[in-house]
Write an enzyme that holds these catalytic residues in place. Structure first.
Site, PDB file in Angstrom:
ATOM      1  CD  GLU A  24      90.751  82.720 -58.453  1.00 43.66           C
ATOM      2  OE1 GLU A  24      91.203  81.756 -59.073  1.00 43.66           O
ATOM      3  OE2 GLU A  24      89.633  83.205 -58.670  1.00 43.66           O
TER       4      GLU A  24
ATOM      5  CD  GLU B 100      88.088  85.172 -47.578  1.00 49.92           C
ATOM      6  OE1 GLU B 100      87.451  85.157 -46.524  1.00 49.92           O
ATOM      7  OE2 GLU B 100      89.317  85.344 -47.626  1.00 49.92           O
TER       8      GLU B 100
ATOM      9  CG  LEU C 280      80.032 103.378 -55.360  1.00 45.34           C
ATOM     10  CD1 LEU C 280      79.131 104.110 -56.344  1.00 45.34           C
ATOM     11  CD2 LEU C 280      81.204 104.283 -54.948  1.00 45.34           C
TER      12      LEU C 280
ATOM     13  N   GLY D 110      80.530 102.664 -44.907  1.00 42.15           N
ATOM     14  CA  GLY D 110      80.426 101.974 -43.623  1.00 42.15           C
ATOM     15  C   GLY D 110      81.772 101.845 -42.960  1.00 42.15           C
TER      16      GLY D 110
ATOM     17  CB  CYS E 230      92.243  90.583 -50.608  1.00 44.66           C
ATOM     18  SG  CYS E 230      91.890  88.823 -50.595  1.00 44.66           S
TER      19      CYS E 230
ATOM     20  NE  ARG F 214      92.735  85.312 -43.665  1.00 47.86           N
ATOM     21  CZ  ARG F 214      93.051  84.669 -44.777  1.00 47.86           C
ATOM     22  NH1 ARG F 214      94.313  84.490 -45.109  1.00 47.86           N
ATOM     23  NH2 ARG F 214      92.112  84.188 -45.579  1.00 47.86           N
TER      24      ARG F 214
HETATM   25  C1  UGA Z   1      88.649  90.925 -52.845  1.00 45.46           C
HETATM   26  C2  UGA Z   1      88.262  91.175 -54.315  1.00 45.46           C
HETATM   27  O1  UGA Z   1      86.899  91.585 -54.388  1.00 45.46           O
HETATM   28  C3  UGA Z   1      88.464  89.926 -55.151  1.00 45.46           C
HETATM   29  O2  UGA Z   1      88.206  90.207 -56.523  1.00 45.46           O
HETATM   30  C4  UGA Z   1      89.903  89.416 -54.995  1.00 45.46           C
HETATM   31  O3  UGA Z   1      90.129  88.213 -55.710  1.00 45.46           O
HETATM   32  C5  UGA Z   1      90.180  89.153 -53.514  1.00 45.46           C
HETATM   33  O4  UGA Z   1      89.983  90.394 -52.788  1.00 45.46           O
HETATM   34  C6  UGA Z   1      91.594  88.640 -53.371  1.00 45.46           C
HETATM   35  O5  UGA Z   1      92.521  89.325 -53.774  1.00 45.46           O
HETATM   36  O6  UGA Z   1      91.768  87.479 -52.976  1.00 45.46           O
HETATM   37  P1  UGA Z   1      87.387  89.846 -50.739  1.00 45.46           P
HETATM   38  O7  UGA Z   1      88.450  90.507 -49.927  1.00 45.46           O
HETATM   39  O8  UGA Z   1      87.101  88.414 -50.515  1.00 45.46           O
HETATM   40  O9  UGA Z   1      87.730  89.974 -52.317  1.00 45.46           O
HETATM   41  O10 UGA Z   1      86.024  90.603 -50.498  1.00 45.46           O
HETATM   42  P2  UGA Z   1      85.246  91.884 -51.072  1.00 45.46           P
HETATM   43  O11 UGA Z   1      83.872  91.464 -51.379  1.00 45.46           O
HETATM   44  O12 UGA Z   1      85.976  92.565 -52.150  1.00 45.46           O
HETATM   45  O13 UGA Z   1      85.158  92.814 -49.780  1.00 45.46           O
HETATM   46  C7  UGA Z   1      86.317  93.320 -49.140  1.00 45.46           C
HETATM   47  C8  UGA Z   1      85.950  94.264 -48.024  1.00 45.46           C
HETATM   48  O14 UGA Z   1      85.340  95.458 -48.533  1.00 45.46           O
HETATM   49  C9  UGA Z   1      84.945  93.706 -47.016  1.00 45.46           C
HETATM   50  O15 UGA Z   1      85.415  94.006 -45.714  1.00 45.46           O
HETATM   51  C10 UGA Z   1      83.658  94.435 -47.311  1.00 45.46           C
HETATM   52  O16 UGA Z   1      82.863  94.610 -46.158  1.00 45.46           O
HETATM   53  C11 UGA Z   1      84.202  95.788 -47.799  1.00 45.46           C
HETATM   54  N1  UGA Z   1      83.259  96.500 -48.701  1.00 45.46           N
HETATM   55  C12 UGA Z   1      82.931  95.981 -49.903  1.00 45.46           C
HETATM   56  C13 UGA Z   1      82.748  97.739 -48.299  1.00 45.46           C
HETATM   57  O17 UGA Z   1      83.045  98.249 -47.208  1.00 45.46           O
HETATM   58  N2  UGA Z   1      81.907  98.412 -49.159  1.00 45.46           N
HETATM   59  C14 UGA Z   1      81.562  97.917 -50.375  1.00 45.46           C
HETATM   60  O18 UGA Z   1      80.797  98.597 -51.116  1.00 45.46           O
HETATM   61  C15 UGA Z   1      82.079  96.667 -50.758  1.00 45.46           C
END
Ligand code: UGA
Length: 459
Positions: free
Chosen positions: A154, A158, A271, A274, A281, A355
């Protein structure tokens, strides 16, 4: 198709609701009585934009039950979507997956064919183990049984889970036998061909192309799920490493990210420099991948570095706060005794999930250094309070009340409401208008014009 889903967490519930919307007959199993109670009342136990509306619409066609035996025998396809929490050594614990497979095999009808699909994120080799568990149970029952096992990782994010479920980039199936691949192709046919009427909250994006269904062997499917998450995690860590150097040499990381993101080989997404990644995940999956590597005595220095850079960002933010107090209040001034407001507790916007959220580590550190901490989040305060378990934090429903006579604000999660704050009003009522922007939400000049001593990341 008749579908049974084991587990109603983020993955299980989103999948259940979406498959029901696509006109499949879906029954979902969960042992958590609290969750089941909410689901029986038609309420979503998770916070995910759009899920409640969709539950209201299709909930009557969904069945929720604690009993595997009540739904599995009649199902054609069974999806395992239970948790794989980290063990102490970082490896993913697949106990719940194996247990689900065992319970399924115990109630399978001997003369029917089933496709058993592992959706949970699992270490490489788990699908093979699931097939063994099923065979062991059949042997004990003295039956032949007819179950094909497949991996179907998957990729939902979130906060964007339903959008991603209706309009996926790709669907991955790892299976050795054609009947499992055929069953999954039939399951996802409305998505693969986009033949459904989009729900009003999730219109089909204009430039959306039909998603490919990639088929491969189960081990490669399991591996590519970890590789995908680790790649995204290290993309973020890379830009955070560049951000640190930008600060040293007087460059602006947001400009650097914009420029490199225009290269189609790199792309603009993930990219954002922060506070780095949290959630259920990337922290867990990068650790699990290292666990898999350790079992093969294989070193993965890039993955290790991505983790180190990521968790360093939390310390970097506290260090920025220390430096700001010294700069604004005098060399001997520390965090001790200061009142600090934290904006955002969830690991990312649009979720109540805390989490591995950066805010928790930052709060623990500030409290340990003797600060009084106030915190705000649009929806994650109850979860944060539980996770912080006794750490003294003053949770406030209103950001302006939180900032009143505070010595500094630290923005941790880039919720929309924070983009719209009246910075001048905030700065005015603070004892010391210091703003540490952990997600580069504000334009530095705007914050400075509003009266703040402003510090972002990498700019
Ligand atoms: C991530 C993956 O994006 C999904 O494809 C995957 O299915 C999921 O893990 C999983 O394995 O269940 P998620 O953890 O829900 O999804 O959220 P993301 O949007 O990927 O963000 C993860 C973290 O990265 C957040 O803390 C966000 O703030 C941080 N982030 C994201 C950054 O610091 N910079 C960015 O440019 C993007």
């Amino acid at each position: 198709m008749k579908i049974a889903i084991i587990g109603t967490g983020y993955v299980g519930l989103t999948t259940a609701v979406v498959l029901a919307y696509l006109s499949h007959q879906v029954a979902a199993v969960d042992k958590d009585t609290h969750k089941l109670k909410l689901l029986h009342q038609g309420k979503s136990p998770i916070h995910e934009p759009g899920i409640q509306t969709l539950l209201d619409e299709v909930g009557h066609t969904l069945r929720f039950t604690p009993s595997v035996a009540a739904v599995v025998p009649e199902a054609e396809l069974i999806l395992i979507a239970v948790g794989t929490p980290p063990k102490k050594n970082g490896e993913a614990d697949t106990r719940h997956v194996e247990q689900a497979a065992r319970e399924v095999a115990e109630v399978c009808h001997p003369h029917r064919h089933y496709t058993l699909v592992v959706k949970s994120t699992v270490p490489i080799g788990t699908n093979r183990r699931v097939a063994e568990v099923v065979d062991e149970v059949f042997a004990t029952r003295g039956i032949q049984g007819n179950v094909s096992v497949a991996s179907n990782p998957e990729f939902l994010q979130e906060g964007l889970a339903l959008q991603g479920a209706f309009y996926p980039d790709r669907i991955v199936v790892g299976a050795h036998c054609d009947d499992a691949i055929d069953a999954l192709r039939r399951l996802y046919q409305p998505l693969l061909e986009q033949t459904f009427d989009p729900p009003s909250a999730f219109p089909r994006p204009e430039a959306y192309h039909l998603p490919p269904m990639m088929t491969t062997d189960p081990s490669s499917a399991e591996m590519l799920k970890y590789a995908a998450n680790t790649f995204l995690a290290l993309k973020i860590s890379f830009i955070n490493e560049i951000a640190g150097l930008c600060e040293k040499v007087g460059a602006d990381v947001t400009e650097v990210a914009r420029g490199i993101g225009l290269d189609t080989r790199i792309g603009p997404r993930f990219l954002q420099a922060g506070l780095g990644w949290g959630g259920s995940c990337y922290p867990k999956d990068t650790a699990a991948l290292l666990g898999v590597a350790a079992q093969s005595a294989y070193e993965m220095p890039i993955t290790e570095a991505a983790r180190a850079v990521n968790f360093r960002q939390r310390e970097v933010i506290v260090e920025k706060l220390r430096a700001a107090f010294k700069r604004c209040c005098g060399a001997g001034v520390t965090i001790k005794g200061k009142t600090i407001g934290i904006l955002g507790l969830a690991f990312k916007p649009n979720t109540d999930d805390v989490r591995s959220a950066p805010a928790l580590d930052i709060i623990r550190c500030l409290v340990a250094e003797g600060a009084s901490v106030r915190a705000h989040d649009p929806i994650a305060m109850p979860n944060a309070e539980m996770a912080l378990d006794g750490t003294a934090v003053d949770f406030r429903e209103d950001v302006y009340r939180l900032s009143h006579e505070a010595d500094a604000l630290v923005l941790v999660t880039e919720w929309d409401v924070y983009h719209k704050l009246e910075l001048r009003k905030l700065a005015k009522q603070m004892r010391m208008p210091i703003l540490i922007d952990g997600r580069n939400v504000y334009l530095p000049q705007d914050a400075r014009d509003a009266g703040f001593y402003y510090v972002g990341v990498g700019r």
